[in-house]
Each structure stands twice: as structure tokens, then as C-alpha cells.
Design an enzyme around this catalytic site. Sequence first.
Site, PDB file in Angstrom:
ATOM      1  N   LEU A 124     -17.771-101.321   0.377  1.00 44.32           N
ATOM      2  CA  LEU A 124     -17.100-102.588   0.891  1.00 44.32           C
ATOM      3  C   LEU A 124     -16.120-103.212  -0.010  1.00 44.32           C
ATOM      4  CD1 LEU A 124     -21.184-103.438   2.456  1.00 44.32           C
ATOM      5  CD2 LEU A 124     -18.992-101.899   3.986  1.00 44.32           C
ATOM      6  N   GLY A 127     -16.085-106.581  -7.424  1.00 46.67           N
ATOM      7  CA  GLY A 127     -15.350-107.600  -7.384  1.00 46.67           C
ATOM      8  C   GLY A 127     -15.907-108.011  -9.254  1.00 46.67           C
ATOM      9  N   SER A 128     -15.543-109.644  -9.886  1.00 45.30           N
ATOM     10  CA  SER A 128     -15.540-109.225 -11.701  1.00 45.30           C
ATOM     11  C   SER A 128     -17.334-108.868 -11.712  1.00 45.30           C
ATOM     12  CB  SER A 128     -15.388-110.874 -11.979  1.00 45.30           C
ATOM     13  OG  SER A 128     -16.081-111.796 -11.330  1.00 45.30           O
ATOM     14  N   ASN A 131     -19.727-104.112  -7.466  1.00 45.51           N
ATOM     15  CA  ASN A 131     -19.039-103.184  -6.602  1.00 45.51           C
ATOM     16  C   ASN A 131     -20.056-102.963  -5.677  1.00 45.51           C
ATOM     17  OD1 ASN A 131     -16.610-101.933  -7.331  1.00 45.51           O
ATOM     18  ND2 ASN A 131     -17.122-102.164  -9.039  1.00 45.51           N
ATOM     19  N   ASP A 252     -22.124-121.252  -4.908  1.00 45.10           N
ATOM     20  CA  ASP A 252     -20.678-120.619  -4.488  1.00 45.10           C
ATOM     21  C   ASP A 252     -20.280-120.220  -2.901  1.00 45.10           C
ATOM     22  OD1 ASP A 252     -18.666-119.227  -5.556  1.00 45.10           O
ATOM     23  OD2 ASP A 252     -19.219-117.351  -5.369  1.00 45.10           O
TER      24      ASP A 252
END
Length: 474
Positions: A124, A127-128, A131, A252
Site C-alpha cells: 500500500l 514513509g519515514s 511500510n 497530522d
Amino acid sequence: MASVPSSSSLPVSHVRRHEDVSTPSAPPTKRSNNQSQPPESYEPNTWLQQQREQEQQKKLAAENIKKQSIEATGNNEMVGEEEEDILSKPCGPHKRRFQFVMIRNITFAIPEGYDVEPNSIEYLGGGSFGNVIKTSAVCRDGLRRYVAIKKMREPFFDPHHARRIFRETKLLQLMRHDNIICALDIYTPDEENDFRDVYVVTEFAGRSLYQILKQQRDYGRRVLTDEHIKFIIYQIIRALKYIHSANIIHRDLKPGNLALTDDSDLMILDFGLARSLEKKDTSLTQYVQTRWYRSPEVIYWKIDSYTNLADMWSLGCIAAELLTGEPLFPGDEPNAQYQRITQLCGSPDEELLTKIENDNSSAIKAVIQSYTTHKRRNFRDVFSAHNPSEDFIDLLEKLLVLDPEKRITVEEAIQHPYLAEFSLPEDEPRADHIFDLDDSQARTRFEWRDAVWKEIMNYKRLSSSPLIPGEADR
């Protein structure tokens, strides 16, 4: 129950349903849920190329499963040439068995009972901080569900990162709301003395709002109607009412952290940057959100004491993007971001400048005053090309206010006339207690690792949690 807009009709309930795998979540489009088909305006050759690439990836994944499982488990004994279910010995805090699968050069430990067939696993994104893959599993209530498995990236790299992992695992267990993702499983294949990997499993909630908005831009056709937009905004506010009532700030909010089903049911995802506001804390960080959705007090002033009203600004940015299809403040760096904000919302007035000076310093005030002064623009004129309703503009104006003390709160927003057709106070729950994350004290990365281990040990599975084969319910 309030009515719910969908791609073709208005279903009767906005309470999220746990769906069988036969009806997977998808964005509100008329594309098939089970087959990959090109959109009407999609370039055929490009689409065919993408399909070939996907098939090649699946083939490579199938070839890697056996190899990576053997390497990870040390088990070279095969039952037969067709055998692919190579499970580890019981391991981890609950002595579960795992199959190790390579996806995009990342090894995932997938528990026994989850579907590990190559064609059933989908990457899908990442990012940092981790996964994510999608697969399915039979759950304790007997239903097979699509689930998302997130493998945290280097969870105990440093104390700051380790605390973030602790917060996310803690919050995903505490959240119980129709529009908020929750943990269905938290696990590790590691033993306590070699604890390195953390996995969090949630329901697969559909494609992200970012993907849907990008689809609109790429294909040049609108997917979200005015009713979709209104219902999406309502559900975000409904979820924020719960989050803020627990004294939590998400920090966020952005289209990439919102997911939609085919019925337009919305889920807020990813609480890795969320934190408690229960206690006075001067460690709130400035660079937490994707810059385009940051409030001005996060960018410049009150950076150590901003409140959950920063989430309301982010909601305003999302609402405007839903209307126009484009990000509202796409700044390349903080100064450019601030300039874009003031060009629309106006520069701080004397009252706000005084607050900025009192809460920060005269130097910060001087920097802000050095920028070009702008007057607040008329939102009706700015967005007139998109034919928004008067109520939409009124709500947007109250969300995008520079002074957070004058910004609309979530309790006020949920009662706004724009959302009247969906408002149902008895079905807009608040948290039944303040969430104490026990995360304010400074700890070493090893102490945070121990705290995360305890969260995994003490995790209480839900009726919708994947079933552990051969193990009695805990």
C-alpha cells in the site's frame, strides 16, 4: 440515522460496517471492486503497461516467498515441491508462528492465519515511519476481512522515534470510534532480548483521500460531489470531537491520513504524531504535520504550546482542497508557507501581534512584521468559481483564522448549519475518559522499547481481530 451520500445513491446509515472480503472498501467511483479497469479518460497504453508491471511484481513476490522464508526461519525442510507455507517455530511474546515474506525488498513477518498467497498481498505504501501491506485474515467473529499490516521502520532508533511508536500503539488500542482506525492486532516475531520489529494491524479502510483527489486531478473528472464533501467534513469533525474530548491532538491531519469506502464512510488513520494535552508540556514539536496543512501557530508562534485547535486549521485546509481539488497552501518551505497563508487569511492584527510577543518574544514579532502586510480576502470571491454554498464559506472562514483563540472549536463546528442534515448529537460520542498516555517523562530508547513490549504483551484482541489458529481467545 443521518443519510449517507454514495457514488450512486444515499444509503441510510453513517455507522461504519465491518464488511466481508467479498465487498472490499473502495473510493466512491463506479470502478469494479474486484478487477483493475482503466478509468474512462485513462491512456490505454499507460494502463496496460502498469498492469504488466503489477503482474511482474506479483511473480517476483511469489518467487521470493520460499527463499526469504527459508532464510528468515532457517528451515530448509520442504514437504514437497509445491509447499509454500513455511512457518517459523512458535516465537515472540505470545509464541505465534510466522511466515516471512519479501515485499518491495522489505521482509514482513506475517502471523499464521493471515493470507500469504502472492496474489493476495498488496503493497500500500511507505514513509519515514513504516511500510504497509494489505492482505486478509479470518477474524474471531468468523468473518474474513481485509487488513492493513504496518511494519514500523527502525522503531527504536532513538528515544524520540521510540516514544512515537509507543504513542501510536497505545492510542490505537484506546480509540473506539466509527470514524477512527483501531488496532486489530499488535505483534512481533522477536524475543524480548532481541526485540527489534513492531507490527500493527488495522482494518483496511479503503483508499486514501489523497489518492482520490489525485485521481480527480490526473483524470480530469470530478469524483466527489458536494454531498460527498459535506459528509466527509462531517465525519472528520465527528471523529475530532471524540479525539479532542480525550485531550488528544492528532497533529497530522491531511488527505493521506483519511480513508474512504465506497459508501463514503471515513476513517482517520495514523496516530503516530498524535499526543496527549492532559499535562502542561513544553516539548510539542514544530515540524510534525505535512507543511501544507500546518497552522500558522505551528509554523511560527506558540510552537511550544499550540493546542488541538491546530487540528481545526488542518480541517479547513482539507475542506478547501475538497472543494477546489487542489491543495490550498502548497508552500515549499516555512516562509513561503506563511506567505501563502497571509495572502489569503491576512496578516496578524495588533491584537494577535501582542499575543505573539507575550507568548514568544519581541524578536518573533519583529520577524512577522517584516513580511509584506496583506488584508484578509473575501472567501466568497476567492472560491466563487467552485459554487460553494454560503454555509460552506462561513464554516471555512471560521476554520481558517490566524488567531487560534478565535478559531472555531470542534464542539462549535459540529453544530454548524452547513452540517445540519447530518448532525445527530446522540450519535456523536465523546471519549468516556481522558487518555493518559504516560509518555511525558524522558526515557532512553531501551526504556521505550520495554514499554512497547509490554503493550504487545498486554494487548487485548477484539471480536474483529484476526483469529490465531489453535489458540484459545485471550
